[in-house]
Design an enzyme around this catalytic site. Structure first.
Site, PDB file in Angstrom:
ATOM      1  N   ARG A 102     -23.359 -15.645 -27.105  1.00  0.00           N
ATOM      2  CA  ARG A 102     -23.341 -14.622 -26.054  1.00  0.00           C
ATOM      3  C   ARG A 102     -23.119 -15.237 -24.674  1.00  0.00           C
ATOM      4  O   ARG A 102     -22.326 -14.717 -23.872  1.00  0.00           O
ATOM      5  CB  ARG A 102     -24.634 -13.811 -26.094  1.00  0.00           C
ATOM      6  CG  ARG A 102     -24.816 -12.800 -24.958  1.00  0.00           C
ATOM      7  CD  ARG A 102     -23.573 -12.005 -24.605  1.00  0.00           C
ATOM      8  NE  ARG A 102     -22.928 -11.386 -25.749  1.00  0.00           N
ATOM      9  CZ  ARG A 102     -21.661 -10.977 -25.763  1.00  0.00           C
ATOM     10  NH1 ARG A 102     -20.890 -11.169 -24.699  1.00  0.00           N
ATOM     11  NH2 ARG A 102     -21.153 -10.420 -26.827  1.00  0.00           N
ATOM     12  N   LYS A 142     -16.673 -11.271  -2.014  1.00  0.00           N
ATOM     13  CA  LYS A 142     -17.359 -10.242  -2.814  1.00  0.00           C
ATOM     14  C   LYS A 142     -17.394 -10.683  -4.275  1.00  0.00           C
ATOM     15  O   LYS A 142     -16.731 -10.124  -5.145  1.00  0.00           O
ATOM     16  CB  LYS A 142     -16.652  -8.896  -2.650  1.00  0.00           C
ATOM     17  CG  LYS A 142     -16.702  -8.378  -1.215  1.00  0.00           C
ATOM     18  CD  LYS A 142     -15.876  -7.123  -1.036  1.00  0.00           C
ATOM     19  CE  LYS A 142     -15.889  -6.661   0.422  1.00  0.00           C
ATOM     20  NZ  LYS A 142     -15.014  -5.492   0.651  1.00  0.00           N
ATOM     21  N   LYS A 174     -14.926 -11.099  13.626  1.00  0.00           N
ATOM     22  CA  LYS A 174     -14.847  -9.664  13.378  1.00  0.00           C
ATOM     23  C   LYS A 174     -15.373  -8.903  14.587  1.00  0.00           C
ATOM     24  O   LYS A 174     -15.644  -9.485  15.638  1.00  0.00           O
ATOM     25  CB  LYS A 174     -15.634  -9.307  12.113  1.00  0.00           C
ATOM     26  CG  LYS A 174     -15.086  -9.952  10.836  1.00  0.00           C
ATOM     27  CD  LYS A 174     -15.769  -9.379   9.612  1.00  0.00           C
ATOM     28  CE  LYS A 174     -15.174  -9.924   8.336  1.00  0.00           C
ATOM     29  NZ  LYS A 174     -15.731  -9.277   7.129  1.00  0.00           N
ATOM     30  N   GLU A 203      -9.943 -10.824  12.855  1.00  0.00           N
ATOM     31  CA  GLU A 203      -9.718  -9.450  12.412  1.00  0.00           C
ATOM     32  C   GLU A 203      -9.470  -8.559  13.620  1.00  0.00           C
ATOM     33  O   GLU A 203     -10.225  -8.605  14.597  1.00  0.00           O
ATOM     34  CB  GLU A 203     -10.933  -8.949  11.633  1.00  0.00           C
ATOM     35  CG  GLU A 203     -10.814  -7.532  11.117  1.00  0.00           C
ATOM     36  CD  GLU A 203     -12.062  -7.098  10.377  1.00  0.00           C
ATOM     37  OE1 GLU A 203     -12.232  -7.517   9.216  1.00  0.00           O
ATOM     38  OE2 GLU A 203     -12.871  -6.345  10.959  1.00  0.00           O
TER      39      GLU A 203
END
Length: 294
Positions: A102, A142, A174, A203
């Site tokens: 597994r 992420k 940012k 950004e």
């Protein structure tokens, strides 16, 4: 598999595996103890089309529990396989094969899922602005906690490229950083003064901010959530004098597979996609004891 997709160091793979096996085995595999501990064989089956990724983790899981296990891979890391493909055969102790199953599959199915979806995004932009180079498909931060290096490796196996690895290897300005500094120009100046050796990504949310970032100078400008018309104007501005395309443009925000080719055709240099590592759908794999079907 390209040089860019070289796996993380063995010690990092081993640490991932040790953590995962400890989580699954605890004080021991109570069910595997019911099996006779005898030599046995097994095979690894892929039940859907996929890009195979995660062999180092799969192998390490089995070798921790049985150092003498023999694993014969029929496909290379990064190979595209059809549904029903036998990926590998194994020969070892029956209890160890079952106990490692597994955890080994968890690594392989998760990383193959990331590589497979990345390959789909890379395929979608291929030739979109020929003869100009295709835009680079980038990941983001992420990622699944504790598996960042593994997932970013899987992105490379799928043909994508890595954005910054973490908060330490690039500066990314940012909205909050610009607000604190007072302007994009001031934020860029402060970042260059404090971290002159690090890549600097800025950004922007408007065309005016884009011009300011291009004028102040940085390594890449991220145009976030621009509509199609504004995005095309941003490309025109960045390509025209006095900037002449010297600073690459990256698109981020709301990017999906359906709209990807249109974004690529607009002439941006990079497209970053959180879904590569965030929306993980594991590839359907199974490991079965016995000889593979003929």
């Amino acid at each position: 598999m390209s040089t860019a997709a070289a796996p993380p160091p063995a010690e990092l793979v081993d640490a991932d595996v040790a953590r995962a096996l400890a989580e699954d085995l605890g004080s021991g595999d109570a069910t595997a103890e019911l099996l006779p501990d005898v030599p046995d064989v097994a095979y690894l089956l892929c039940k859907e089309p996929a890009v195979v990724c995660g062999r180092p983790w799969f192998d390490a899981c089995h070798r921790v529990l049985d150092p003498d296990v023999r694993i014969h891979w029929r496909v290379a890391e990064g190979a595209r396989v059809a549904a029903g493909s036998v990926l590998a055969t194994l020969a070892g102790r029956s209890r160890a094969l079952v106990s490692a199953e597994r955890t080994a599959l968890n690594f392989l199915q998760t990383l193959s899922g990331t590589a497979t979806v990345t390959a789909a995004y890379v395929d979608a932009v291929r030739g979109a602005r020929a003869p100009a180079p295709d835009p680079r498909i980038l990941d983001t931060r992420k990622t699944l906690p504790g598996l960042r290096h593994a997932q970013k490796y899987a992105v490379r196996v799928g043909g994508g490229d890595n954005h910054r690895m973490g908060l330490y290897d690039a500066v990314m300005l940012k909205e909050n950083h610009v607000r604190a500094a007072g302007s994009i120009g001031a934020a860029i100046a402060a970042a260059r003064a404090r971290h002159p050796a690090l890549p600097l990504i800025v950004e922007v949310e408007t065309l005016a901010q884009l011009r300011e970032a291009l004028t102040a100078g940085c390594d890449r400008v991220l145009i976030d959530d621009f509509d199609a018309a504004t995005r095309r104007e941003a490309v025109r501005i960045a390509a025209a004098a006095p900037f002449a395309g010297a600073i690459p443009l990256e698109v981020s925000g709301g990017v999906d597979l359906d709209g990807l080719r249109a974004i690529a055709r607009d002439g941006v240099d990079c497209i970053s996609i959180g879904a590569l590592t965030k929306h993980v759908r594991a590839i359907d794999l199974s490991m079965k004891l016995g000889e593979p079907p003929h």
